[in-house]
Design an enzyme around this catalytic site. Structure first.
Site, mmCIF file in Angstrom:
data_model
loop_
_atom_site.group_PDB
_atom_site.id
_atom_site.type_symbol
_atom_site.label_atom_id
_atom_site.label_comp_id
_atom_site.label_asym_id
_atom_site.label_seq_id
_atom_site.Cartn_x
_atom_site.Cartn_y
_atom_site.Cartn_z
ATOM 1 N N THR A 76 58.098 -2.626 34.555
ATOM 2 C CA THR A 76 56.759 -2.197 34.127
ATOM 3 C C THR A 76 56.816 -1.347 32.863
ATOM 4 O O THR A 76 56.222 -1.698 31.844
ATOM 5 C CB THR A 76 56.092 -1.386 35.261
ATOM 6 O OG1 THR A 76 56.078 -2.206 36.438
ATOM 7 C CG2 THR A 76 54.665 -1.017 34.895
ATOM 8 N N ALA A 106 57.382 7.217 11.567
ATOM 9 C CA ALA A 106 58.791 7.574 11.767
ATOM 10 C C ALA A 106 59.587 7.581 10.473
ATOM 11 O O ALA A 106 60.624 8.231 10.384
ATOM 12 C CB ALA A 106 59.430 6.595 12.758
ATOM 13 N N ALA A 150 68.772 -5.039 28.288
ATOM 14 C CA ALA A 150 69.587 -5.354 29.463
ATOM 15 C C ALA A 150 68.695 -5.370 30.690
ATOM 16 O O ALA A 150 67.927 -4.434 30.919
ATOM 17 C CB ALA A 150 70.693 -4.317 29.642
ATOM 18 N N LYS A 186 62.428 10.748 36.200
ATOM 19 C CA LYS A 186 62.319 12.140 36.680
ATOM 20 C C LYS A 186 63.281 12.439 37.822
ATOM 21 O O LYS A 186 63.806 13.538 37.916
ATOM 22 C CB LYS A 186 60.891 12.463 37.117
ATOM 23 C CG LYS A 186 60.263 11.459 38.056
ATOM 24 C CD LYS A 186 59.270 10.599 37.319
ATOM 25 C CE LYS A 186 58.638 9.596 38.248
ATOM 26 N NZ LYS A 186 57.808 8.639 37.523
ATOM 27 N N GLU A 218 60.007 12.744 27.599
ATOM 28 C CA GLU A 218 58.562 12.999 27.703
ATOM 29 C C GLU A 218 57.927 12.179 28.818
ATOM 30 O O GLU A 218 57.010 12.642 29.504
ATOM 31 C CB GLU A 218 57.897 12.700 26.358
ATOM 32 C CG GLU A 218 56.419 12.978 26.279
ATOM 33 C CD GLU A 218 56.085 14.445 26.518
ATOM 34 O OE1 GLU A 218 55.676 14.750 27.650
ATOM 35 O OE2 GLU A 218 56.230 15.274 25.607
ATOM 36 N N VAL A 274 57.399 13.244 33.002
ATOM 37 C CA VAL A 274 56.342 14.035 33.640
ATOM 38 C C VAL A 274 54.981 13.631 33.073
ATOM 39 O O VAL A 274 54.784 13.633 31.858
ATOM 40 C CB VAL A 274 56.556 15.553 33.405
ATOM 41 C CG1 VAL A 274 55.468 16.361 34.099
ATOM 42 C CG2 VAL A 274 57.938 15.997 33.880
ATOM 43 N N LYS A 315 59.018 16.236 39.197
ATOM 44 C CA LYS A 315 58.334 16.600 37.944
ATOM 45 C C LYS A 315 58.186 18.112 37.834
ATOM 46 O O LYS A 315 58.329 18.686 36.754
ATOM 47 C CB LYS A 315 56.976 15.911 37.889
ATOM 48 C CG LYS A 315 57.091 14.385 37.806
ATOM 49 C CD LYS A 315 55.775 13.708 38.170
ATOM 50 C CE LYS A 315 55.856 12.198 38.045
ATOM 51 N NZ LYS A 315 54.674 11.529 38.646
ATOM 52 N N GLY A 340 51.833 4.142 34.757
ATOM 53 C CA GLY A 340 51.391 2.879 34.188
ATOM 54 C C GLY A 340 52.258 2.485 33.012
ATOM 55 O O GLY A 340 52.905 3.318 32.388
#
Lengths: 435, 435
Positions: free
Chosen positions: A13, A33, A43, A105, A129, A132, A205, A302
């Site tokens: 997902t 960037a 992989a 996490k 990032e 959590v 978290k 999600g």
């Protein structure tokens, strides 16, 4: 402009979302960037899925360890999950001198100390990032945005599944089991929902946020964790009558005697913004000495929300790829040699208010007995609702909101109350925070 | 560990807060930054105030230009305000190769393009977290936290004074003048409140957020700006009956034909979190393609909340002090050579919904005339409330909520409606966003 080559481990997902976001927004991302960021190898055990998601445009392998040691790969993104293979892969990537990005996490809560120590020795970044609150940039806010502050406490809705279930129980007045079933049908809860509903995911978290907020090592085993499976619609309704909503909160608080680390259902005043966070959304409220209260809200899970965090990490790492260690943001906000050894309070020592629901025989003197036991422990009653017994019933529900007290005082008082002949069964007790 | 030396220009409210936070939390901040950050010199016209605030512990001068050229100073913090001397000082500091931190939104909105160009040439950082929403790390969220995303729109409560006044008008049912007077007595509004209540301050902050979100130059002159001074308690009450609250929002939105940049009172559904942001607090709602909706909430002004942002910038700049330019976060999130030239839409071309209050003589056929004029312009009515006339009155208020339409269509329709003999005075029209 040389492109940054990413090796993606796991294209489920979140991995699929990461691939999609990097492809769709590649020009916008490169403009930020300073160079293109591209997935050069994926992989996944499921080669067909990997080929399908990438449309055959990227090399796909089934051996994640080959990616980790691939000299062409600049950054490894670990989105496999779990704490065994994922740990080995992270450590192998770090040993190869690769920067790593993860949204895992459980891995960080359990093995973060080992991973950060290895990364420090190797001089590589570990960005997380996505670990959590999905796409909400709460790690960045805590690690970088609030660096001026002494953080006092954090209270967060950090598990969307539980928040969805509690929202449904309140708005539709259904049972926990019904709401869980709905959540499973909608894909918000897994077939085995234990991790989410028992507060385990939230405890991971919370562990990470506390480490960053207070500059302490990860100590997931010290989190007091209580889930939502035993909540009843009656308590949600009574809470509402008292002006509160019940949320599964992860709370960490600095006190003069130690740090609180706890996940449990919590009554929160209905007027607070965080009480009005509904459905699968997450929100984290932070109290800090200079800025006061700030709140961060958004989708906590999600594919694309989490990918948003993973890719933001990739941009950060890309920008800092060739910088030296002193320029990097410390893993846990504080420089690695500056972590603290603040003790974690056992739950018995934690101070909080309580919601109590006491089932009693409708006899004179019951309330006097109950309040005397509470008063003996310096627990006072701030509000009370007593139900009239239904026709033909001889039992009533007494609902109370208490002042702040130490948990062990409350436990002892409840032992006394439950021993009264006029009391039926166990007292329902839910912690309450005014925030 | 060599300390980072800061030259502080201006020790008024925010400057004093910055001094206090750096002193109180110096150990916590150094543990994060990797070295102590200390104010080594303060410039302020009021030498007595400066000596008082710093307790005589820091060198104080009255010539800010001397600080800017002081070879001992590593970072200049500009907290003087205004757009004349502050601009000269910023440019002088940059010319001296100093990194600069500022909370001056007016300066950046008006002269940001010049300042960033000069800073780019000099290879220095310009940090300005405190310029928008005080201590809420919204600049960091937009510049770094959401880099994976194509940002679609931003809607923010970015002026605490106005939000306080609107909150008071709603909760206490008082007039604008009364609420403003209260705000002034409490120190939430200045003696001349024009900047806040006319939306000018919000337009500066919106300009900065739009530049970062979309990678465009600062274009403050293109912001449509309408304040709150003409709002009446009736409209706030009618809005509530329709299920909305009125907030002064700064809105920027990407559309296929250009960018919207607008500040105006806006009806927002009462159930939205942002509608429940009360008092002087700020909140910014961001819609982006990968993460969806995120919201950032906190104190938008005040000594220590703004200082929180200034000091966070100092920590960032300290960490990156000796890094090269390619490692730095671009001023406006996008690399300086990657800014876009997206056109800004004039207000007439902006699409939004509307709340209308029409005062009409209580005669048959009035509503038919009004709705015909609206329908001729493809404006449909989504909800309507019609008041019964008070005893002895022959005029009624008709309140409507319309579908989305182009502003110039609405202007033309209102011209037609106001020309009707059955209509009294001007139609009240407030824009509405479902968010």
């Amino acid at each position: 402009m040389k492109a940054m080559n990413v090796g993606l481990l796991g294209i489920g997902t979140v991995g699929g979302g990461t691939y999609a976001v990097l492809e769709r927004n590649q020009s916008e991302i490169a403009r930020r960037a300073g160079c293109p960021i591209r997935i050069s190898v994926v992989a996944d055990k499921d080669l067909d899925r990997a080929a399908r998601v990438t449309g055959g445009k990227v090399r796909v392998v089934d051996d994640a360890f080959a990616v980790v040691s691939d000299p062409e790969v600049d950054i490894v993104v670990e989105l496999i999950g779990g704490t065994t293979i994922a740990r080995e892969l992270m450590l192998a990537a770090i040993a190869q001198g690769k920067h790593v990005v993860t949204a895992n996490k459980a891995l960080l809560a359990h093995h973060g100390n080992e991973i950060f120590a290895a990364a420090y020795r190797a001089g590589v970044m570990v960005a997380f990032e996505g670990a959590v609150a999905g796409g909400v940039p709460i790690i960045k806010a805590l690690r970088e945005g609030l660096t001026a502050n002494r953080i006092e406490w954090i209270a967060g809705i950090i598990n969307g599944t539980s928040n969805y279930i509690l929202s449904e129980m309140r708005s539709k007045r259904v049972s926990f089991a019904t709401a869980l079933g709905d959540a499973q049908r909608l894909g918000y809860a897994e077939a085995d929902p234990t991790f989410d509903i028992e507060g385990i995911d939230a405890s991971h978290k919370l562990t990470i946020m506390a480490a960053i907020a207070f500059g302490i090592p990860m100590q997931v085993d010290k989190v007091y964790t209580e889930g939502i499976a035993r909540l009843s619609p009656e308590d949600i309704r009574y809470a509402e009558e008292l002006g509160y909503r019940i949320k599964l909160l992860g709370i960490t608080r600095r006190t003069p005697v130690g740090l609180e680390l706890r996940v449990h259902p919590t009554l929160v005043p209905s007027t607070r913004l965080i009480a009005n966070v509904e459905g699968v959304m997450n929100a984290i409220l932070v109290q800090a000495d200079a800025v006061g209260r700030t709140l961060y809200y958004g989708a906590g899970a999600g594919a694309e929300p989490t990918a948003s965090a993973v890719v933001a990490d990739l941009v950060d790492v890309t920008r800092m790829h060739s910088a030296s260690r002193k320029h990097q943001v410390p893993y846990l906000a504080f420089q690695p040699d500056q972590l603290s050894d603040i003790p974690i309070l056992p739950m018995e020592e934690v101070q909080t208010s309580y919601y109590l629901r006491i089932r009693a025989y409708d006899r004179p003197g019951v309330l006097a007995d109950v309040t005397r036991i509470l008063a003996d422990r310096q627990i006072s009653i701030e509000a009370m609702v007593q139900r009239e017994p239904s026709e033909g019933e001889d039992q009533v529900d007494v609902i109370m909101r208490t002042n702040r007290t130490i948990e062990k005082n409350m436990v002892a008082a409840l032992d006394g109350i439950e021993a009264l002949a006029s009391i039926v069964g166990k007292v329902i007790r839910i912690r309450l925070e005014e925030l």
